[in-house]
Design an enzyme around this catalytic site. Sequence first.
Site, PDB file in Angstrom:
ATOM      1  N   ASP A  35      91.815 -13.337   2.185  1.00  0.00           N
ATOM      2  CA  ASP A  35      90.341 -12.704   2.815  1.00  0.00           C
ATOM      3  C   ASP A  35      90.303 -13.399   3.968  1.00  0.00           C
ATOM      4  O   ASP A  35      90.931 -14.477   4.137  1.00  0.00           O
ATOM      5  CB  ASP A  35      89.281 -13.018   1.956  1.00  0.00           C
ATOM      6  CG  ASP A  35      88.143 -12.104   2.229  1.00  0.00           C
ATOM      7  OD1 ASP A  35      87.843 -11.378   1.383  1.00  0.00           O
ATOM      8  OD2 ASP A  35      87.383 -12.462   3.295  1.00  0.00           O
ATOM      9  N   ASP A  59      93.932 -12.855   8.068  1.00  0.00           N
ATOM     10  CA  ASP A  59      93.032 -11.508   8.671  1.00  0.00           C
ATOM     11  C   ASP A  59      94.203 -10.385   8.610  1.00  0.00           C
ATOM     12  O   ASP A  59      95.315 -10.604   8.575  1.00  0.00           O
ATOM     13  CB  ASP A  59      92.862 -11.828  10.098  1.00  0.00           C
ATOM     14  CG  ASP A  59      92.154 -10.485  10.631  1.00  0.00           C
ATOM     15  OD1 ASP A  59      92.383  -9.349  10.270  1.00  0.00           O
ATOM     16  OD2 ASP A  59      91.250 -10.626  11.575  1.00  0.00           O
ATOM     17  N   ASN A  82      92.552  -3.621  -0.087  1.00  0.00           N
ATOM     18  CA  ASN A  82      91.196  -3.561  -0.558  1.00  0.00           C
ATOM     19  C   ASN A  82      90.148  -3.920   0.787  1.00  0.00           C
ATOM     20  O   ASN A  82      89.214  -3.231   0.969  1.00  0.00           O
ATOM     21  CB  ASN A  82      90.723  -4.182  -1.722  1.00  0.00           C
ATOM     22  CG  ASN A  82      89.276  -4.409  -1.844  1.00  0.00           C
ATOM     23  OD1 ASN A  82      88.659  -3.567  -2.220  1.00  0.00           O
ATOM     24  ND2 ASN A  82      88.667  -5.341  -1.339  1.00  0.00           N
ATOM     25  N   TYR A 146      85.090   5.309  10.383  1.00  0.00           N
ATOM     26  CA  TYR A 146      85.422   5.011   8.812  1.00  0.00           C
ATOM     27  C   TYR A 146      86.107   6.308   8.228  1.00  0.00           C
ATOM     28  O   TYR A 146      87.379   5.990   7.598  1.00  0.00           O
ATOM     29  CB  TYR A 146      84.277   4.740   8.114  1.00  0.00           C
ATOM     30  CG  TYR A 146      84.277   4.185   6.930  1.00  0.00           C
ATOM     31  CD1 TYR A 146      84.726   3.030   6.685  1.00  0.00           C
ATOM     32  CD2 TYR A 146      84.133   4.938   5.853  1.00  0.00           C
ATOM     33  CE1 TYR A 146      84.942   2.278   5.210  1.00  0.00           C
ATOM     34  CE2 TYR A 146      84.143   4.287   4.445  1.00  0.00           C
ATOM     35  CZ  TYR A 146      84.473   3.105   4.157  1.00  0.00           C
ATOM     36  OH  TYR A 146      84.613   2.482   2.926  1.00  0.00           O
ATOM     37  N   LYS A 150      89.952   6.109   6.598  1.00  0.00           N
ATOM     38  CA  LYS A 150      90.094   6.261   5.180  1.00  0.00           C
ATOM     39  C   LYS A 150      90.993   7.525   5.038  1.00  0.00           C
ATOM     40  O   LYS A 150      91.751   7.553   4.093  1.00  0.00           O
ATOM     41  CB  LYS A 150      89.060   6.494   4.377  1.00  0.00           C
ATOM     42  CG  LYS A 150      87.940   4.985   4.328  1.00  0.00           C
ATOM     43  CD  LYS A 150      88.879   3.939   3.777  1.00  0.00           C
ATOM     44  CE  LYS A 150      88.181   2.510   3.600  1.00  0.00           C
ATOM     45  NZ  LYS A 150      89.044   1.527   2.910  1.00  0.00           N
TER      46      LYS A 150
HETATM   47  N1  LIG Z   1      81.000  -0.486  -1.468  1.00  0.00           N
HETATM   48  C1  LIG Z   1      81.256   0.818  -1.526  1.00  0.00           C
HETATM   49  O1  LIG Z   1      80.346   1.880  -1.563  1.00  0.00           O
HETATM   50  C2  LIG Z   1      82.680   1.399  -0.933  1.00  0.00           C
HETATM   51  C3  LIG Z   1      82.849   2.991  -1.134  1.00  0.00           C
HETATM   52  C4  LIG Z   1      84.040   3.483  -0.664  1.00  0.00           C
HETATM   53  C5  LIG Z   1      85.017   2.519  -0.268  1.00  0.00           C
HETATM   54  N2  LIG Z   1      84.841   1.315  -0.293  1.00  0.00           N
HETATM   55  C6  LIG Z   1      85.974   0.403   0.142  1.00  0.00           C
HETATM   56  O2  LIG Z   1      86.136  -0.574  -0.581  1.00  0.00           O
HETATM   57  C7  LIG Z   1      86.728  -1.881   0.143  1.00  0.00           C
HETATM   58  C8  LIG Z   1      85.927  -3.012  -0.358  1.00  0.00           C
HETATM   59  O3  LIG Z   1      84.685  -2.637  -0.242  1.00  0.00           O
HETATM   60  P1  LIG Z   1      83.532  -3.487  -0.666  1.00  0.00           P
HETATM   61  O4  LIG Z   1      82.162  -2.908  -0.859  1.00  0.00           O
HETATM   62  O5  LIG Z   1      83.514  -4.534  -1.689  1.00  0.00           O
HETATM   63  O6  LIG Z   1      83.262  -4.748   0.790  1.00  0.00           O
HETATM   64  P2  LIG Z   1      82.672  -6.004   1.030  1.00  0.00           P
HETATM   65  O7  LIG Z   1      82.134  -5.909   2.308  1.00  0.00           O
HETATM   66  O8  LIG Z   1      81.673  -6.313  -0.019  1.00  0.00           O
HETATM   67  O9  LIG Z   1      83.769  -6.881   0.849  1.00  0.00           O
HETATM   68  C9  LIG Z   1      85.001  -6.688   1.972  1.00  0.00           C
HETATM   69  C10 LIG Z   1      85.880  -8.060   1.737  1.00  0.00           C
HETATM   70  O10 LIG Z   1      86.867  -7.798   2.743  1.00  0.00           O
HETATM   71  C11 LIG Z   1      86.922  -9.022   3.537  1.00  0.00           C
HETATM   72  N3  LIG Z   1      87.399  -8.674   4.819  1.00  0.00           N
HETATM   73  C12 LIG Z   1      86.914  -7.941   5.834  1.00  0.00           C
HETATM   74  N4  LIG Z   1      87.880  -7.969   7.098  1.00  0.00           N
HETATM   75  C13 LIG Z   1      88.698  -8.484   6.574  1.00  0.00           C
HETATM   76  C14 LIG Z   1      90.074  -8.850   7.277  1.00  0.00           C
HETATM   77  N5  LIG Z   1      90.337  -8.287   8.610  1.00  0.00           N
HETATM   78  N6  LIG Z   1      91.217  -9.512   6.624  1.00  0.00           N
HETATM   79  C15 LIG Z   1      90.969  -9.981   5.454  1.00  0.00           C
HETATM   80  N7  LIG Z   1      89.819  -9.759   4.715  1.00  0.00           N
HETATM   81  C16 LIG Z   1      88.801  -9.067   5.371  1.00  0.00           C
HETATM   82  C17 LIG Z   1      85.526  -9.574   3.786  1.00  0.00           C
HETATM   83  O11 LIG Z   1      85.460 -10.834   4.008  1.00  0.00           O
HETATM   84  C18 LIG Z   1      85.043  -9.166   2.361  1.00  0.00           C
HETATM   85  O12 LIG Z   1      85.167 -10.372   1.361  1.00  0.00           O
HETATM   86  C19 LIG Z   1      86.737  -1.549   1.352  1.00  0.00           C
HETATM   87  O13 LIG Z   1      88.153  -1.011   1.753  1.00  0.00           O
HETATM   88  C20 LIG Z   1      85.530  -0.489   1.617  1.00  0.00           C
HETATM   89  O14 LIG Z   1      85.811   0.417   2.686  1.00  0.00           O
HETATM   90  C21 LIG Z   1      83.666   0.690  -0.753  1.00  0.00           C
END
Ligand SMILES: NC(=O)c1ccc[n+]([C@@H]2O[C@H](COP(=O)([O-])OP(=O)(O)OC[C@H]3O[C@@H](n4cnc5c(N)ncnc54)[C@H](O)[C@@H]3O)[C@@H](O)[C@H]2O)c1
Length: 242
Positions: A35, A59, A82, A146, A150
């Site tokens: 992360d 990153d 993720n 976005y 995806k």
């Molecule tokens: N929450 C939702 O409703 C939802 C729905 C569909 C898809 N998603 C997907 O699920 C995944 C996780 O989403 P979430 O809701 O847990 O997000 P979140 O924002 O709660 O957590 C995302 C994590 O990714 C890390 N991150 C961001 N940019 C980064 C980078 N460049 N390198 C390394 N780490 C990085 C952040 O620091 C954070 O810890 C994402 O790919 C998101 O698109 C989420």
Amino acid sequence: MNNRRIALVTGAAKGIGRAIVERLIREDYFVVALDINAAGGEELVAAFGGENLSFEAVDVCNESEISALFSKMERLEVLVNNAGIIRDNMIWNMPAEDFDVVININLKGPWLLCKEAAVLMKRQNSGRIVNIASRAWLGNRGQTNYSASKAGVVGMTRALALELGKYNVCVNAVAPGLIDTPLTQNLEPAVLQKLIEAQPTRTMGKPEDVANVVAFLASPETRFITGQTIYVDGGKSIGAGW
Ligand SMILES: NC(=O)c1ccc[n+]([C@@H]2O[C@H](COP(=O)([O-])OP(=O)(O)OC[C@H]3O[C@@H](n4cnc5c(N)ncnc54)[C@H](O)[C@@H]3O)[C@@H](O)[C@H]2O)c1
């Protein structure tokens, strides 16, 4: 780490990533958690213990840091891509930088990790890659960047499944719908309420709902499932309905 299966999870510090880490540790994996949030990483190590997890403040877009990380790895059973972000806006209000950053983190990052994992998994003749896409790949207003990122993840998953199939490496995607994480907690309450009402189940999913499916796709029992996208979205992807 010894003989335990190793899983690398990106975006591990919070939300869905953290739930995946927790679930895979319960399945007795040693997790390499990645992360950009270093403080979140320290918290993960404190919560799960150094015997179950190591943290890498990397990153996903940083090619040299990712190859340095993989150069230290002798094997890898599971990669979970993720990490992801949103920068929502109608296209006429969206700066081009918000297109670039979302494509970079959500699509190029996973591609960089897939590339390194493919070399390792091809050599070991086994592996699982699970890419977290989103139901939004089907299209969402305000998410041209976005949704495109995806949709790219879904396409990449299918293409890579073809390339790695004969090496016993399965590559699948999970497409979550509305999940209760810090990412969605930032939405305006009225918008969030509308989104919940549009769900067939009338509820948000939990990070654990996604983690359960990731654990299934990661397991050795899924050797005949590859190139698929599994929706974890309370039925939203079915389309309109009463
Ligand atoms: N929450 C939702 O409703 C939802 C729905 C569909 C898809 N998603 C997907 O699920 C995944 C996780 O989403 P979430 O809701 O847990 O997000 P979140 O924002 O709660 O957590 C995302 C994590 O990714 C890390 N991150 C961001 N940019 C980064 C980078 N460049 N390198 C390394 N780490 C990085 C952040 O620091 C954070 O810890 C994402 O790919 C998101 O698109 C989420």
